[in-house]
Design a protein around this motif. Structure first.
Motif, short mmCIF file in Angstrom:
data_model
loop_
_atom_site.label_atom_id
_atom_site.label_comp_id
_atom_site.label_asym_id
_atom_site.label_seq_id
_atom_site.Cartn_x
_atom_site.Cartn_y
_atom_site.Cartn_z
N THR A 138 0.79 -1.23 0.00
CA THR A 138 0.00 0.00 0.00
C THR A 138 0.82 1.28 0.00
OG1 THR A 138 -1.76 -1.14 1.17
CG2 THR A 138 -1.82 1.26 1.19
N CYS A 139 1.73 1.44 0.95
CA CYS A 139 2.45 2.70 1.08
C CYS A 139 3.81 2.71 0.38
CB CYS A 139 2.68 3.03 2.56
SG CYS A 139 1.17 3.16 3.51
N ALA A 140 4.15 1.60 -0.26
CA ALA A 140 5.51 1.46 -0.79
C ALA A 140 5.85 2.51 -1.84
CB ALA A 140 5.69 0.05 -1.37
N ARG A 141 4.91 2.79 -2.73
CA ARG A 141 5.22 3.72 -3.82
C ARG A 141 5.53 5.12 -3.30
NH1 ARG A 141 0.25 2.21 -7.67
NH2 ARG A 141 -0.68 2.08 -5.60
N SER A 142 4.80 5.56 -2.29
CA SER A 142 5.07 6.88 -1.71
C SER A 142 6.44 6.91 -1.04
CB SER A 142 3.99 7.24 -0.69
OG SER A 142 2.73 7.29 -1.29
N LEU A 143 6.78 5.81 -0.37
CA LEU A 143 8.07 5.72 0.29
C LEU A 143 9.20 5.72 -0.74
CD1 LEU A 143 8.65 5.62 3.31
CD2 LEU A 143 8.86 3.14 3.15
N ILE A 144 8.99 5.01 -1.85
CA ILE A 144 9.98 4.98 -2.93
C ILE A 144 10.18 6.37 -3.51
CG2 ILE A 144 10.38 4.17 -5.29
CD1 ILE A 144 9.04 1.51 -4.41
N ILE A 145 9.08 7.08 -3.76
CA ILE A 145 9.17 8.45 -4.28
C ILE A 145 9.98 9.33 -3.32
CG2 ILE A 145 7.84 10.57 -4.72
CD1 ILE A 145 5.62 8.75 -5.82
N MET A 146 9.74 9.17 -2.04
CA MET A 146 10.43 10.00 -1.06
C MET A 146 11.93 9.70 -1.04
SD MET A 146 9.37 10.71 2.90
CE MET A 146 9.68 9.05 3.49
N PHE A 147 12.29 8.41 -1.04
CA PHE A 147 13.71 8.04 -1.00
C PHE A 147 14.43 8.44 -2.29
CE2 PHE A 147 12.69 4.50 2.22
CZ PHE A 147 12.99 5.34 3.27
N ILE A 148 13.79 8.22 -3.44
CA ILE A 148 14.39 8.62 -4.71
C ILE A 148 14.59 10.14 -4.74
CG2 ILE A 148 13.97 8.85 -7.19
CD1 ILE A 148 12.71 6.10 -7.16
#
Length: 230
Positions: A33-43
């Motif tokens: 669920t939240c993975a894509r937002s976390l990926i955007i933040m880290f990238i």
């Protein structure tokens, strides 16, 4: 074309590598669920750090200006990624209709467009020139009105996310340790029956998303309680 390597360049490169590592870790859980937002933040953090390192290391005005413009891709991504992460994590994603998502993204997208066309107007910066601090050449920027609007809006997104995180008692020391909620809304597990879990808030994760995610990310991603798949 020339280069300089003050210590801060290596600090920024280290931040880039850490962000890249965290992105690769979270990519394993990209269907959650939240993975894509976390990926955007880290990238975004990694990109911001890398472009800042290039801008500082270069002694050429053109490279400094282009890397400064590219910084905005990361600068807007951090606040947007954090905002959407906390919305999804706190189970408020139902409020994110397509129209509301577009409204949230409006100012960041305009900011990026203005940053890349910054030589044609003075909305992002009014003046940009090479300056010297000791032996280090850096890019001196006088900011325009839109920059401060972008800055205030970014702080607003981060602030809303922080309030949501605090309300859900996210503890930076141990994100996701208290069972009941899988931070990425991941897999179903049986809720533990221990008194400690009952006293903790019945499924509320304790913690604040912070630097502790670096040392405890696997446990965060694995989760400790029932979650909801997309």
């Amino acid at each position: 074309m020339g280069w300089q390597f003050p210590l801060y360049v290596f600090v920024l490169l280290a931040a880039t590598l850490i962000s890249a590592f965290l992105t690769l870790v979270v990519l394993k859980y990209r269907d959650r669920t939240c993975a894509r937002s976390l990926i955007i933040m880290f990238i975004s953090v990694g990109w911001w750090s890398l472009m800042s390192a290039i801008s500082l290391a270069s002694t050429t005005f053109l490279i400094k200006r282009i890397s400064y413009q590219l910084v905005y891709l990361g600068a807007v991504g951090v606040s947007v990624g954090w905002f959407f992460f906390t919305i999804e994590y706190t189970a408020k994603s139902s409020i994110l209709t397509r129209r509301r998502i577009l409204l949230v993204l409006a100012i960041p997208l305009i900011t990026i467009a203005l940053a890349f066309s910054g030589t044609e107007h003075t909305l992002i910066w009014t003046e940009m020139e090479l300056a010297k601090f000791g032996s280090i050449l850096y890019l001196h920027v006088e900011y325009g009105k839109w920059f401060y609007l972008h800055l205030g809006y970014s702080y607003l997104l981060v602030g809303i996310g922080a309030v949501l995180a605090e309300r859900h008692r996210l503890d930076a020391r141990d994100l996701g340790v208290v069972a009941g909620v899988d931070v990425l809304g991941l897999r179903e597990r049986e809720r533990p029956e221990s008194p400690a879990v009952e006293a903790s808030g019945e499924g509320d994760a304790v913690g604040r998303l912070g630097l502790a995610v670096v040392s405890d990310l696997h446990r965060v991603l694995d989760g400790l309680g029932p979650g909801v798949r997309e």
